[in-house]
Design a protein around this motif. Structure first.
Motif, PDB file in Angstrom:
ATOM      1  N   PRO A  68       0.808  -1.230   0.000  1.00  0.00           N
ATOM      2  CA  PRO A  68       0.000   0.000   0.000  1.00  0.00           C
ATOM      3  C   PRO A  68       0.838   1.277   0.000  1.00  0.00           C
ATOM      4  O   PRO A  68       0.375   2.298  -0.494  1.00  0.00           O
ATOM      5  CB  PRO A  68      -0.835  -0.116   1.275  1.00  0.00           C
ATOM      6  N   VAL A  69       2.069   1.220   0.503  1.00  0.00           N
ATOM      7  CA  VAL A  69       2.882   2.444   0.522  1.00  0.00           C
ATOM      8  C   VAL A  69       3.080   2.956  -0.903  1.00  0.00           C
ATOM      9  O   VAL A  69       2.993   4.151  -1.170  1.00  0.00           O
ATOM     10  CB  VAL A  69       4.242   2.182   1.209  1.00  0.00           C
ATOM     11  N   ALA A  70       3.323   2.024  -1.831  1.00  0.00           N
ATOM     12  CA  ALA A  70       3.550   2.438  -3.214  1.00  0.00           C
ATOM     13  C   ALA A  70       2.270   2.429  -4.041  1.00  0.00           C
ATOM     14  O   ALA A  70       2.247   2.953  -5.152  1.00  0.00           O
ATOM     15  CB  ALA A  70       4.579   1.524  -3.871  1.00  0.00           C
ATOM     16  N   SER A  71       1.202   1.835  -3.538  1.00  0.00           N
ATOM     17  CA  SER A  71      -0.025   1.758  -4.327  1.00  0.00           C
ATOM     18  C   SER A  71      -0.993   2.883  -4.027  1.00  0.00           C
ATOM     19  O   SER A  71      -2.062   2.949  -4.627  1.00  0.00           O
ATOM     20  CB  SER A  71      -0.746   0.431  -4.075  1.00  0.00           C
ATOM     21  N   LEU A  72      -0.668   3.730  -3.065  1.00  0.00           N
ATOM     22  CA  LEU A  72      -1.564   4.840  -2.701  1.00  0.00           C
ATOM     23  C   LEU A  72      -0.745   6.123  -2.635  1.00  0.00           C
ATOM     24  O   LEU A  72       0.458   6.082  -2.378  1.00  0.00           O
ATOM     25  CB  LEU A  72      -2.224   4.557  -1.344  1.00  0.00           C
ATOM     26  N   PRO A  73      -1.370   7.261  -2.861  1.00  0.00           N
ATOM     27  CA  PRO A  73      -0.616   8.519  -2.865  1.00  0.00           C
ATOM     28  C   PRO A  73      -0.253   8.947  -1.450  1.00  0.00           C
ATOM     29  O   PRO A  73      -0.793   8.414  -0.485  1.00  0.00           O
ATOM     30  CB  PRO A  73      -1.604   9.494  -3.498  1.00  0.00           C
ATOM     31  N   PRO A  74       0.656   9.909  -1.326  1.00  0.00           N
ATOM     32  CA  PRO A  74       1.135  10.308   0.011  1.00  0.00           C
ATOM     33  C   PRO A  74       0.012  10.719   0.956  1.00  0.00           C
ATOM     34  O   PRO A  74       0.082  10.429   2.148  1.00  0.00           O
ATOM     35  CB  PRO A  74       2.055  11.500  -0.274  1.00  0.00           C
TER      36      PRO A  74
END
Lengths: 168, 906
Positions: free
Chosen positions: B628-634
């Motif tokens: 999810p860290v890379a699959s969702l925006p900041p």
């Protein structure tokens, strides 16, 4: 860009065929006349006009000796070396041309005047040996005639010995 | 054109064997049926007859000259002879001519051992040739970074060129030159740009076109082959993984195999090294007090996890633990995971990557037509006379589904309607919209307006089926009234579509006899995705297509097992089946099947889980393959949520951005290293087989859950993975048979009746109300992350072959935007908006609409800070792949503004 300059010509060409891809050769001729050869940009543009891809246009260009992929001289000397002309001395004709022009087949003179090509049958089998320079035929050629033709073209840009073709 | 129901059969005699074949059969195909192998190069069942190689000559009685059997159709009573001396003599001369110009380089040719020319030469040719001429010499060429051509070996059968045109519709290969000097290249010395499907390599009968990923490494007879399923997209292609010892050599697919019938895409053909990347996690890792990871034994790692989970469970209750899983896992992994979470941990807080959008489609299908799978199959796509694609970008996202559409249009004459957010511009990378009869470019991602436009056209053009109008007058009248309230002007303002274009498409769709609709990520992964699919089903009901044979709607899955994730019960709202979690009947049934009461706590979607973690309500998170860290925006603040956890376990192949934050990382097997099943987007359950040994100490995911369950004193044990499947088969409908199901799931007439008799009313106001368009900022462009045909998620960026094809993210804009911005191919531009700023390089792509820029989502790291998250209020799908940015030429920036090469957040 062809379209900017020749929109009407292109429209007319496209209107002649039930399938627009059929206008490929006329458009390539147009491009060749415009730039003296068929450039990558022209192939891309023609592909866009006809809903083809550039490789499809490119393979067509490589099939025809009258279309060139690199700049050619002002006069494109196309020597027929098919069977009939070969029997009456097409090889000699090529030899004379190479001697007079100082270039080999596929090359262009340094002054960008002449490009020499060897091509397949031009349908003038009764009057060989012969060549075609740009759109004109020169028939029953001898070494002396070849010299005069080249000289005339160099001097005046035209030559009275041309005889055809008759279908254009 | 549909297949004629009754076909005439013809009698033909081939080499003395009489047989009956359907009308239209080619002589070469009839011969194959009776076991007479006619040698050939240019013939291929997928291609139209070309008859250029002259190898398949046969004698046909009453025809004076020999005929090419690949282009001659059987006539009734035909007598064919293939093995008579003068036929063989003719074939011999064809071979003599071919070999007259063929190099004797079999010892270094990768095709050696599976080469048609080699085989036929052994069969027919004497070792002396009558030809004395010099052989042609072409230098070897690289067609792009992964394909090599050796044109000296080419027999000019043109299969590659024809495949590229007829099947792929890319037209990227050219037969250049004439006669013996013909060679296959791209064009004019340009680097090959195409779909990179590898089809030319697969279809070449000799060694003229080969893959650079495995040159000179092997001989075909050294290879061990395993039939398994590709793990990249939802199409679920059957692949043959070939290895020498434990080295992966090649992946291909045999003609006739699987749903793909031997065709593959770039990911399938060149992407097989993803799991073999040297960065694989090899041992279980536990975080040390100093923050580093230490490799430990499986016993230590599992005991640590079990102890931690038990401690947290007793301290904070079961609902302090939640689970997330990727839809790339096998059905068995997913089934055991949800069972472990529900029965051992005791929570319903589990979700999977189907949450990113696929769940929207399944929810709508279940609600309106009572199915969770497609009601059509690829065979129906091929036989359809009307195909509608909505927001699919199908040639990039699901390339094999795209091949079915291409065949339906090109070979069977289907009418294609496309509502897509790209322009129908032809290039040497295939573009499905160039085949479209009615293409509508949907602007601003407003597919909701486009779909309401379709419904409006259906109502206004009297395309409503008479039976439906009689059977459900209230439904029809309500929708008519609703769409009457939306003006064409509004639809045009929001989606850019014109009334006459929408009407033309709606008319073509309504008048089709067999109409298939395919829905893609632009719809499924948008806010209101469920409502849009429901509205599309309304279109089906109104036009009478919903319950018509051969018609139906399919949602395209991005990941290979999103369908399985939902059917295994790894989404918040469903138990296996999928049975609704909030239905007492289904919970009771599972309690009985599993011999234990189900947890009664609430379920939680991905976004809920993250929110609860951040709030400190979820203390431990079990993440399986999801990142999810890379699959969702900041602004989804995933890192905050993960950092707030007491305990994070990741089961992973690689140390991803998420796994780097874990307390324990358990190494998992890739799909090539384990057995199991995948359910493809059509709903076929297909066997996944182990092709290579697990890397390091990695284990299949389900084994780890099972081992943990034992350590947590609540054993869920299986002898092997087949036992898991046996349990799945007993509990979940639709898992009886492996391989393509013979018939698709039928529409449930009762559910449809409930829907049209009143179920539709529940949200009809919301579904038919168009929101105001998002105002565009001055001079702004829409930046959209989208999938590339060369990649799948972030996983494929570990595949060395695909990184050769596409190794970085470039911003794609069209030529007129580039002129406006004063940039050319390769220039750097600066993207900025209120969230941040990024510098990227530009590439030109004329299928990108004006005022839009595309960026491949696989390489989204530099641009991710520009995006912000919206969560669908109904289905909690996180949506974020579109944003508005200002693009400026880096060179235009006034001096003194400082270095901008790094991403900065304001």
């Amino acid at each position: 860009m062809l379209r900017a300059k020749y929109q009407n010509v292109i429209d007319d060409l496209l209107s002649r065929y039930p399938v627009k891809q059929s206008a490929l050769l006329p458009l390539l001729n147009l491009a060749q006349k415009e730039e003296g050869y068929v450039s990558q940009a022209a192939m891309k543009e023609i592909a866009g006009i006809l809903d083809l891809t550039p490789p499809q246009v490119f393979e067509t260009v490589t099939f025809y000796t009258m279309l060139s992929l690199k700049p050619i001289g002002k006069f494109h000397v196309q020597v027929c070396r098919s069977l009939m002309c070969a029997l009456v001395g097409a090889d000699n004709l090529l030899g004379w041309l190479q001697k007079h022009l100082g270039i080999g087949v596929g090359q262009t003179t340094q002054d960008k005047m002449f490009t020499l090509s060897a091509v397949e049958c031009l349908g003038s089998c009764g009057t060989g040996p012969m060549f075609q320079i740009n759109d004109d035929y020169y028939e029953r050629l001898t070494e002396e005639k070849v010299g005069r033709i080249l000289e005339d073209l160099r001097q005046t840009g035209d030559c009275a010995m041309k005889s055809g073709p008759f279908l254009l | 054109m549909t297949m004629p129901q009754t076909q005439k059969t013809l009698t033909v005699t081939i080499d003395g064997i009489r047989t009956q074949v359907p009308d239209g059969t080619l002589v070469i195909e009839a011969a194959r049926r009776v076991g007479v192998m006619v040698p050939h190069f240019c013939y291929h069942p997928k291609l139209k007859p070309d008859a250029n190689c002259r190898m398949c000559l046969v004698e046909i009685e009453k025809i004076p000259k020999l005929q090419t059997s690949c282009s001659t159709r059987v006539a009734d009573g035909m007598v064919v002879r293939s093995s008579v001396p003068h036929v063989e003599a003719a074939r011999k001369s064809v071979l003599e001519l071919l070999l007259g110009n063929h190099p004797l380089d079999c010892p270094v040719c990768d095709q050696g051992g599976r080469c048609d020319l080699q085989d036929f030469s052994h069969e027919y040719t004497p070792t002396v040739s009558r030809f004395k001429e010099l052989k042609r010499v072409f230098p070897k060429q690289y067609l792009g970074s992964v394909i090599e051509t050796q044109m000296n070996r080419c027999v000019s059968c043109m299969r590659c060129v024809r495949y590229c045109d007829e099947v792929m519709d890319a037209k990227a290969l050219a037969a250049v030159g004439r006669g013996t000097l013909t060679q296959i290249t791209h064009w004019s010395g340009n680097e090959l740009e195409c779909d990179m499907c590898g089809g030319c390599i697969q279809i070449c009968p000799v060694g003229a076109i080969t893959s650079r990923l495995s040159m000179y490494d092997y001989r075909p007879w050294m290879l061990k082959r395993t039939e398994t399923i590709c793990s990249f997209c939802g199409d679920g292609c059957q692949i043959t993984v070939q290895r020498k010892d434990d080295q992966l050599i090649e992946v291909n697919s045999a003609l006739g195999a699987g749903r793909n019938n031997g065709d593959l895409c770039a990911r399938g053909y060149f992407g097989y090294h993803a799991g073999a990347h040297p960065d694989r996690v090899q041992h279980p890792l536990i975080r040390q007090p100093d923050g580093s990871f230490a490799a430990v034994t499986w016993e230590d790692a599992l005991e640590h996890v079990a102890r931690k989970l038990l401690t947290l469970k007793s301290a904070y209750g079961s609902d302090a633990i939640a689970g997330l899983m990727t839809a790339r896992c096998t059905n068995e992994d997913m089934y055991v995971f949800q069972k472990f979470m529900r029965l051992v941990v005791g929570t319903n807080q589990i979700d999977s990557s189907a949450r990113y959008g696929y769940v929207n489609g399944v929810r709508a299908l279940r609600r309106v037509q009572g199915t969770h799978r497609w009601t059509v199959r690829y065979e129906d796509v091929l036989q359809a006379d009307g195909i509608m694609l909505i927001g699919t970008n199908v040639h990039e996202t699901n390339p094999i589904t795209a091949l079915q559409v291409k065949q339906a249009v090109k070979r069977n004459g289907a009418t294609l309607m496309t509502l897509e957010s790209l322009l129908p511009v032809r290039s040497t990378v295939s573009n499905i919209t160039t085949l479209s009869r009615h293409h509508l470019t949907v602007r601003n991602g407003r597919f909701d307006a486009a779909i309401v436009g379709l419904l409006k056209a259906v109502c206004e053009l009297q395309l409503v089926n008479a039976e439906v109008a009689e059977r459900a007058p209230e439904f029809v009248q309500t929708i008519q009234a609703k769409v009457a309230g939306v003006s064409w002007q509004t639809i045009h303002e929001q989606s850019g579509l014109l009334q006459r274009d929408v009407e033309a498409a709606a008319r073509a769709y309504g008048q089709s006899r067999r109409a298939v609709t395919l829905v893609g990520q632009d719809v499924l992964r948008a806010v209101g995705g469920e409502a849009m699919v429901t509205n599309l089903l309304d279109v089906q009901i109104l036009t009478g297509h919903l319950q018509r044979e051969g018609s139906g709607l399919g949602c395209l899955a991005e990941e290979n097992n999103e369908q399985g994730a939902i059917e295994m019960g790894v989404t918040a709202e469903y138990l296996p089946g999928p049975s609704p979690l909030d239905e007492t009947g289904s919970t009771a049934a599972f309690a009985q099947a599993w011999g234990q009461a189900l947890p009664t706590g609430a379920s939680a979607t991905l976004m809920h889980v993250l929110r609860r973690a951040k709030a400190g309500d979820v203390k431990a998170l079990f993440i399986v393959g999801e990142n999810p860290v890379a699959s969702l925006p900041p602004d989804a603040a995933v890192t905050d949520a993960l950092d707030a956890l007491d305990f994070l376990v990741c089961q992973e192949l690689f140390l991803t951005e998420t796994a780097k934050r874990a307390h324990v990382v358990l190494p998992a097997c890739s799909a090539m290293e384990k057995d199991g099943t995948f359910t493809n987007t059509e709903g076929h359950v297909q066997p996944v087989r182990q092709a290579v040994e697990p890397v390091g100490e990695s284990r299949p995911d389900w084994e780890m859950f099972s081992a943990l369950s034992v350590l947590m004193e609540h054993p869920i044990e299986y002898g092997d993975v087949k036992d898991v499947f046996k349990e799945i088969r007993r509990i979940i409908p639709g898992y009886g048979l492996l391989g393509p199901a013979s018939t698709p799931q039928p529409v449930n007439a009762d559910v449809v009746a409930r829907y049209v008799d009143g179920g539709f009313k529940e949200d009809v106001d919301r579904r038919y109300t168009l929101n105001q368009p998002t105002p565009e900022s001055q001079g702004g462009m829409t930046l959209k992350l989208l999938q590339s045909v060369y990649h799948s998620g972030k996983y494929s960026t570990r595949a060395k072959g695909l990184m050769e094809v596409q190794g970085e993210g470039l911003l794609q804009i069209n030529a007129s935007e580039a002129t406006r911005l004063g940039v050319k191919e390769g220039d750097a531009v600066c993207l900025s908006n209120e969230h941040g700023r990024a510098t990227v390089s530009v590439t030109l792509n004329d299928r990108v609409p004006d005022a839009v820029a595309w960026f491949p989502e696989h390489f989204d790291e530099p641009v991710r800070p520009l995006f912000s998250l919206t969560v669908d209020p109904q289905t909690h799908v996180p949506v974020w792949k579109t944003t508005h940015v200002t693009i400026t030429n880096v060179n235009d920036r006034p001096a003194g503004e400082g270095e901008i090469h790094d991403v900065m957040s304001f």
